[in-house]
Every structure is written in structure tokens, then in C-alpha cells.
Write a protein that holds these residues in place. Structure first.
Motif: not given
Lengths: 292, 300
Positions: A124-130, A236-245, B246-255
Motif C-alpha cells: 500500500n505504501v508504494i501504491r501511495m508513493i506512486s 494514508t492520511i499521513g502520507l497523502m495528506g503531507g502529514q497536515q491532515i 522504512m519506505l514510509q520514512g524515506l518518502t519525506t527524506s529521499v528526493t
């Protein structure tokens, strides 16, 4: 059955009971207890105080009718719940209907169903990063929109916004609607649908009066899944909300990282109570054991 | 069925195609971008085509413990898979007969599946914290040096972390086994018993081969769910990191696109597992079709 056979079930169920006991039931009980404890900077101490709950609902009575932080957070989380639930329900129902009633070959149906479920088995994390390279300020969507001349400035609300949070929720959770609804639909006797058509019902009437009532159980199971996932979400709210929501789950996570364990426990109990109430409402529609 | 397709078929076909695009589009994007040239950025256009970011990843991205996290997730996933399969099969067998407390266990399993992960994760963390504090106070009270000097915490990848993963993988495994045994014809076992098989022989030579494809399914759920699990791990794995964390942590630090390379590798492993699992099921079914029945072949 002999006496030995009667005991068989007990030892066979023992591993499951032990694991759920140690890692699910006991932790919930410990959490309930700790929500009444006190804490210092580095440890938690047994006590019986209601401060943690008072802290969770700080100002909720005095500020009324202005909403306190907790109520606002829950209102926002519920808003996401309702929107995501409605979207996943409509999309999930349409896909399930297509797979069940419109695909005639069993092999094709199986392949298409697999196509829908395979992403569930990936991260899921990768699907969000995508979504980042698509929705970012310089992402594909903005490039395309600017390039086509629809807008002059890249849109900022595509990523790290309510929009991207909802998009990711729908992206990840629609499968939880598709599977149980398709499962219910597969059990509908085709002759019922035929009978409706023969009696002169339109497609819409058949859907409304035959298929939806018979798929009710699947819809309820899917709804429970989606709603509980969104209610407790903080990733999801953290990652996709930029930790702001803010969300109910995220509040708990913040308190844990501040080592305020008893307050986090109290908030978790509140969240648990809210989720259980929602489930209690939805469970009226289903008999889970009949669905297996 | 010579019947003509209705308009709604075509409309829904388009909806389905769009949904599949929506489902896979983003993943395809980052797989593409992970092959970005050395000077390429986080978004399109592609600036050349290279394996630069994969080699960068292999060297550890300059972020410590990435390879450790991969390994942690892998061994945790394998352990969770084995336990999930064994425990689910046993539970499936148990539930074929009535026993006291049956409903309670069933509802606990369902609850473990649907209660918010943050709640479960926090609960496990608190349980271990209380346990640690208790052990330490016992050590202090009785002056047990081994505890005072060495004991840190019982929390860890293979204790609390594994437990947290099992609360997530087991419900899937158990529900699948319930569904399997609901459709299981007991006549096969009765036949085996009538022919003098012991209960172990009946299980080993009759039941197990029949449920084997479902076990592959349970294993698939066990591994992939554990491999990607993040919410329940978040508070419960202790000092170690798993790959998703780890991936979740990297999203904020790796560009740089190296994060896409990591995403591609992770997704690749998931896909490999899925393909192996589906392939195995197909193979087993093929073999059955070929060898399964000797009806009509006559006796030699």
C-alpha cells in the motif's frame, strides 16, 4: 463420537486461541487498563484516574457549540469515511456487477477478478508513493493540463490534500467492496433475474428490487471493511495528506510518539467504541457465517 | 448465447477498463521512473534510461539499514506465512465439529481483522511495555543481576512484531479455511476410515492433498499481507524496521528516484510471490486432471 474425538477440536483450536489471546485480546485489556493509568516522562504507572479521558475531551463541554479538537478530528475522519464509502460502494458495485452478470465465460471472469485483486497483494505504501509523480506540482497531470492550455499555473490541490487522500483511499480499498459484493452476487439464482425480466421489469427495476436486496449482505461486509479501515487510518492520511491532515488514528500516533501512552490508550478506547458502534449498526444486515 | 450485448455491457466495460487503468497506472509510472537516467528527477520526462538507481539502492542509498529492512521483512514474512498456514488449517479442522467457545473464537477472529490497526498495534506495544516493567521490577526487587544488567525489552521483530502480523494474517487464513471446509465432502474421509486409515493417515493422504491448492492461497495471503504490513507493525516491531516502515520514512527524506527503485523491487517481489502461488495452484489442478481419476481406464 468417542471421547478422544471430542477433545480433538480443542487442541486443534488451541494455537489460534493462544495467538489471538496473547496478541489481540490481552493487548486490548491492557490498553483499557492503561487508559486509567498515570505516566511520567519515561514510564507508565498503575493508577485509577480519569484524567486521560478528560484530556481527550478537553474543552468539549465548555466550548460547545464550537467543536473541540477531538470532535473536529472525528468529524473530519467521518467525512472521509462517508465520501470514501460512497465512492468505493458505487465503483465496487459496478465492477462486481460487471464481473458477475456480464462476463459469460468463467475463465475470463476469473482472469478479470484476479486483475482486480492482485494489487491488494502488493504494498500500500508504494501504491501511495506512486501517485507522487502523477499528482505533484510538476507531475504528469499538471504537465498535461498546462500543456493543453487548460490552466496556466500548476494545480496545488492535487497532492497532499483532501483530494489525494480520498483518491488513495478509493484506490486501495475498492477491492474490499468488490470481493464481498461479487461473492453475494454469485449466489443469486439467475432464474430470479430472468423472472424479473420476463415479468416486464426494466434493467433498473431488476437491479433495484432483485439484485441489490440479494447482495445486501456483501454490501454490508464491504462497508464494514472500508469504514473501519478509514476510521482507524493514519498511514494514508499521513502520507497523502503531507502529514497536515488530522484523523482519529493520527492523533493516537502523535501521542504515542510523545510517549503519552495512557492518553493514547484513552483515545484508542474512544476510537474503538466509535468503530464498534458503526459495526453494530452494519452487522444487522449480515450473517457472516452464511457468507463463507 | 447468440443474444446481443446491451448498451450497459459496453458502458460497464469502459468503466472496468478505466478502473483497471486507475488500479495499475500509478504503479506502472513508478516502475518506469525507477529506470530514470542518473540525472533524471522524480517526475517525467525520462532523462535517459539506466539501472543507476537500482545500483544506488544496492549500495544502500546512503541510508543505513535499507538492506537490513528488506531482510527483516523477508524473514518475518516467511515465519508469519508458515505459522498462518499451520494455525489456520488446525482451526479449520477444529471448527468442523461443535465445541464450547466456538462462537467466541470466531468473533475474536473477525474482530482481529476489522478493528483499527493502530488500536491493535498500540495494545501490543503497551502489553510488552507493562511486561518489561514487571520483569525489571522483579529483577530489582530480588536483586537478580542477570535481569538488572542485561534485560532491555521483550519487544522485537520476532516477538511483538510477529504477533502483530499474525493478528492480521490469521483472520484471512482462518476464514479461507472455514470456506474450504464448508465445501469439503466428508464422504472422502469416511471412505478412508472405512478402508482402515488412521486419523493421521486420513489427514495426510486424503484431506491434505484435497485442500493443498487452498493452502497455497493461504500462504499467498500470509506472505504478501505480512510483507506489506505497516499499520500494525508501526508501534509493535521494537527497534527494528520493516521494509514498508522504512519506505514510509524515506518518502519525506529521499528526493531521488532511488525510492522508486526500492518500490519497484518490493513490488517485484510481491508479484513473484503471487505468480509462484498462482502457478502452483494451476499446476496442481493440471496434474489432477491428468492423474486424478482412473475411471474408464479399466484395471490392468
Amino acid at each position: 463420537m468417542t471421547i478422544r474425538a471430542r477433545w480433538t477440536s480443542y487442541w486443534q483450536a488451541t494455537p489460534l486461541v493462544v495467538v489471538l489471546g496473547i496478541f489481540f485480546v490481552l493487548p486490548l485489556l491492557v490498553m483499557l487498563a492503561v487508559s486509567f493509568w498515570t505516566y511520567t516522562g519515561y514510564s507508565i504507572a498503575p493508577a485509577f484516574v480519569t484524567d486521560n479521558y478528560r484530556d481527550a475531551f478537553d474543552g468539549c463541554a465548555s466550548q460547545f457549540p464550537t467543536l473541540c479538537t477531538t470532535f473536529r478530528t472525528y468529524a473530519s475522519t467521518l467525512k472521509f469515511c462517508v465520501i470514501v464509502w460512497a465512492l468505493t460502494l458505487v465503483i465496487g458495485f459496478a465492477i462486481a456487477y460487471y464481473l458477475t452478470f456480464m462476463i459469460r465465460s468463467n475463465t475470463v471472469r476469473l482472469m478479470l477478478a484476479l486483475l482486480c485483486t492482485i494489487p491488494f497483494w502488493t504494498s500500500n505504501v508504494i501504491r501511495m508513493i506512486s501517485w507522487i509523480p502523477l499528482l505533484g506540482r510538476n507531475g504528469l497531470v499538471n504537465q498535461a493540463l498546462v500543456g493543453a492550455g487548460f490552466i496556466h499555473q500548476p494545480l496545488d490541490w492535487l497532492l497532499y490534500s483532501d483530494f489525494s487522500v480520498i483518491l488513495a483511499f478509493v484506490h486501495i480499498n475498492t477491492v474490499f467492496m468488490i470481493v464481498p459484493i461479487a461473492n453475494s452476487m454469485a449466489r443469486i439464482d439467475r432464474s430470479l433475474v430472468e423472472a424479473a425480466y420476463d415479468s416486464g421489469a426494466t434493467g433498473w427495476q431488476t437491479l433495484r428490487h432483485v439484485i441489490i436486496p440479494l447482495a445486501k449482505s456483501g454490501i454490508a461486509i464491504g462497508s464494514i471493511f472500508v469504514i473501519t479501515v478509514v476510521m482507524g487510518d493514519f498511514i494514508t492520511i499521513g502520507l497523502m495528506g503531507g502529514q497536515q491532515i488530522a484523523s482519529a488514528g493520527k492523533v493516537i500516533q502523535t501521542q504515542i510518539s510523545a510517549l503519552q501512552f495512557p492518553i493514547a490508550a484513552a483515545n484508542a478506547i474512544v476510537l474503538l467504541a466509535v468503530v464498534l458502534m458503526i459495526i453494530a449498526l452494519l452487522v444487522r444486515f449480515i450473517d457472516i457465517r452464511k457468507e463463507l | 448465447m447468440g443474444e446481443r450485448r446491451s448498451l450497459s455491457f459496453y458502458v460497464l466495460s469502459v468503466v472496468f477498463a478505466l478502473y483497471v487503468l486507475f488500479l495499475y497506472g500509478p504503479t506502472i509510472t513508478i516502475v518506469l521512473l525507477s529506470f530514470q537516467g542518473p540525472r533524471g528527477g522524480m517526475t517525467f520526462p525520462m532523462n535517459g534510461f539506466s539501472l543507476h538507481w537500482f545500483s544506488n539502492l544496492w549500495q544502500g542509498i546512503g541510508v543505513p539499514y535499507v538492506v537490513d529492512a528488506l531482510w527483516n521483512s523477508f524473514r518475518l514474512g516467511i515465519t508469519a506465512t508458515i505459522l498462518t498456514v499451520v494455525i489456520s488449517v488446525l482451526a479449520g479442522l477444529a471448527f468442523r465439529r461443535r465445541f464450547i467457545g466456538q462462537n467466541l473464537v470466531f468473533y475474536a477472529t473477525i474482530a482481529s481483522l476489522i478493528l483499527p490497526s493502530i488500536v491493535v498495534s498500540l495494545g501490543i506495544a503497551l502489553e510488552f511495555q507493562v511486561f518489561d516493567q514487571a520483569i525489571k521490577s522483579v529483577g530489582d526487587a530480588y536483586g537478580i543481576e542477570a535481569i538488572q544488567a542485561n534485560y532491555q525489552t521483550a519487544m522485537g521483530l520476532m516477538t511483538s512484531g510477529l504477533g502483530a502480523h499474525l493478528t492480521w494474517t490469521l483472520p484471512f487464513g482462518v476464514l479461507i479455511m472455514f470456506a474450504v471446509f464448508n465445501r469439503f465432502n466428508p464422504a472422502f474421509e469416511e471412505a478412508a476410515r472405512d478402508l482402515g486409515a488412521s486419523s493421521w493417515q486420513t489427514f495426510r493422504y486424503v484431506v491434505l492433498p484435497l485442500i493443498a491448492p487452498s493452502l497455497v492461497g493461504v500462504a499467498l495471503f500470509g506472505f504478501t499481507l505480512s510483507w506489506d504490513e505497516i499499520a500494525r507493525s508501526s508501534q509493535a516491531v521494537g527497534a527494528d524496521n520493516t521494509l514498508p516502515l522504512m519506505l514510509q520514512g524515506l518518502t519525506t527524506s529521499v528526493t531521488t528516484p532511488v525510492i522508486y527503485a526500492l518500490g519497484t523491487v518490493t513490488t517485484g517481489i510481491s508479484f513473484a510471490v503471487i505468480l509462484i502461488a498462482l502457478g502452483t495452484v494451476l499446476l496442481v489442478q493440471r496434474r489432477r486432471l491428468r492423474h486424478g481419476s482412473d475411471a474408464g481406464k479399466g484395471l490392468v
